[in-house]
Design a protein around this motif. Structure first.
Motif, PDB file in Angstrom:
ATOM      1  N   MET A 264       0.700  -1.129   0.135  1.00  0.00           N
ATOM      2  CA  MET A 264      -0.173   0.032  -0.023  1.00  0.00           C
ATOM      3  C   MET A 264       1.007   1.389   0.115  1.00  0.00           C
ATOM      4  SD  MET A 264      -3.259  -1.020  -0.063  1.00  0.00           S
ATOM      5  CE  MET A 264      -2.519  -2.070  -1.360  1.00  0.00           C
ATOM      6  N   HIS A 270       2.007   8.393  -8.333  1.00  0.00           N
ATOM      7  CA  HIS A 270       0.389   7.982  -8.325  1.00  0.00           C
ATOM      8  C   HIS A 270      -0.214   9.071  -8.238  1.00  0.00           C
ATOM      9  CE1 HIS A 270       1.269   3.428  -6.935  1.00  0.00           C
ATOM     10  NE2 HIS A 270       1.549   3.741  -8.229  1.00  0.00           N
ATOM     11  N   ASP A 273      -6.341   9.891  -6.873  1.00  0.00           N
ATOM     12  CA  ASP A 273      -7.603   9.126  -7.140  1.00  0.00           C
ATOM     13  C   ASP A 273      -7.087   7.926  -7.910  1.00  0.00           C
ATOM     14  OD1 ASP A 273      -7.028  10.675  -9.376  1.00  0.00           O
ATOM     15  OD2 ASP A 273      -9.215  11.280  -9.288  1.00  0.00           O
ATOM     16  N   ARG A 276      -5.047   4.598  -6.917  1.00  0.00           N
ATOM     17  CA  ARG A 276      -5.903   3.677  -6.152  1.00  0.00           C
ATOM     18  C   ARG A 276      -6.133   2.129  -6.841  1.00  0.00           C
ATOM     19  NH1 ARG A 276     -10.753   7.379  -3.532  1.00  0.00           N
ATOM     20  NH2 ARG A 276      -9.287   8.695  -2.378  1.00  0.00           N
ATOM     21  N   PHE A 279      -3.219  -0.025  -6.245  1.00  0.00           N
ATOM     22  CA  PHE A 279      -3.415  -0.648  -5.038  1.00  0.00           C
ATOM     23  C   PHE A 279      -4.197  -2.021  -5.592  1.00  0.00           C
ATOM     24  CE2 PHE A 279      -3.215   3.555  -2.677  1.00  0.00           C
ATOM     25  CZ  PHE A 279      -1.682   3.415  -2.774  1.00  0.00           C
ATOM     26  N   TRP A 300      -9.463  -2.884   0.158  1.00  0.00           N
ATOM     27  CA  TRP A 300      -9.761  -2.577  -1.154  1.00  0.00           C
ATOM     28  C   TRP A 300     -10.558  -3.550  -1.665  1.00  0.00           C
ATOM     29  CZ3 TRP A 300      -9.591   2.175  -2.505  1.00  0.00           C
ATOM     30  CH2 TRP A 300      -8.860   3.263  -2.121  1.00  0.00           C
TER      31      TRP A 300
END
Length: 308
Positions: A264, A270, A273, A276, A279, A300
């Motif tokens: 993470m 990155h 938003d 993610r 991830f 997630w």
């Protein structure tokens, strides 16, 4: 022969998240020198001769064996050659076994040589860096190939070492579709001592840097396909069972170092938003690597799969 040292869970998590593992100066100098001798001299081009012709003549003389794609890796390089010895260096052999599984398969190899400005001047051509690219067209697999990048001599910043973008390996693109992107936040350049090995996920974004030194720069790449399962091939004794999900907000104190924390950790490029997505893709790859289809990190996948 003794079994090579397998990668730890934390090393595997780092590879999952960042797409590379770097091992500085792990290849003995005797192997480095033998490799350079086997590759042969690199003669400068005749005045006006195109660089591609010079490169082709060099490859024809070099001691790189012809090998068919799909050959078992351990049958490609003759025993006693530098490349055979390279793949038997314990840390290299252990990483290959952990990442590609048993009986890995040879895909291809290539001798990359980046020439100094004087060579380009002799050929009447501009000295340019290689564009950013992935080494394939769009590859939708969760399974992955690995690429061994071997640096037999020291590489200085002026020599234009390979640049690559950590964490880019799970962004699927079509080879040179990313060629227009340069100087991305967080990219790294291979400035390293002799005998360094960089092992990358086949999807990593990378390119050859601009050589501004007075020396040629040599790197040898081997692409390896998994021959069998890539699941649970690392040192499983180092994998600590996950007790619970980490708190996402209002953390009251330092969190313990863990696989979850490694997975993470974002890269500098990155976005807040769409980053993610990385991830989520890391979790999917970790499930594949470990065989644990229920694994989650920071909740997630659970929130996506609940009441699906």
């Amino acid at each position: 022969m003794n079994s090579p040292p397998l990668l730890t869970a934390e090393a595997m998590a780092s590879f999952t998240a960042r797409g590379f593992l770097r091992f500085d100066a792990v290849v003995p100098e005797a192997i480095n020198q033998a490799f350079l001798k086997e590759m042969g001299d690199i003669a400068p081009p005749a005045p006006g001769q195109r660089m591609m012709r010079t490169y082709g003549e060099m490859l024809a003389r070099a001691g790189v064996p012809e090998a068919a794609a799909g050959t078992l890796l351990d049958r490609v390089y003759a025993p006693g050659t530098a490349l055979s010895d390279l793949l038997q260096v314990p840390v290299v052999a252990g990483a290959i076994r952990s990442l590609a599984g048993p009986d890995p398969v040879f895909d291809h190899h290539f001798l990359h040589v980046t020439f100094p400005p004087a060579y380009h001047e002799a050929a009447g051509q501009e000295n340019l860096p290689q564009h950013n690219h992935q080494d394939s067209t769009i590859d939708p697999r969760t399974a992955f190939d690995i690429q061994i990048m071997y640096y037999p001599h020291a590489v200085t910043r002026e020599m234009g070492g390979t640049r690559f973008l950590p964490g880019s390996h799970l962004r699927k693109v079509s080879e040179a579709a990313i060629a227009r992107y340069q100087n991305i936040r967080g990219q790294q350049h291979m400035v390293c001592p002799a005998g360094t090995v960089l092992i990358v996920h086949s999807g990593i974004w990378h390119g050859g840097g601009l050589n501004l030194s007075d020396q040629t720069r040599t790197m040898f790449k081997i692409r390896i396909n998994p021959g069998k399962s890539q699941t649970a091939q690392f040192d499983l004794s180092t994998l600590v069972p996950q007790a619970h999900q980490r708190p996402i907000f209002y953390v009251k104190g330092p969190q313990p170092h863990s696989v979850e924390a490694i997975l993470m950790t974002p890269e500098p490029w990155h976005e807040n938003d769409t980053g993610r997505l990385e991830f989520v893709n890391r979790i999917k790859l970790w499930r594949y690597i470990t065989g644990d289809d229920a694994y989650d990190a920071d909740y997630w996948m659970t929130r996506l799969e609940t009441l699906a």
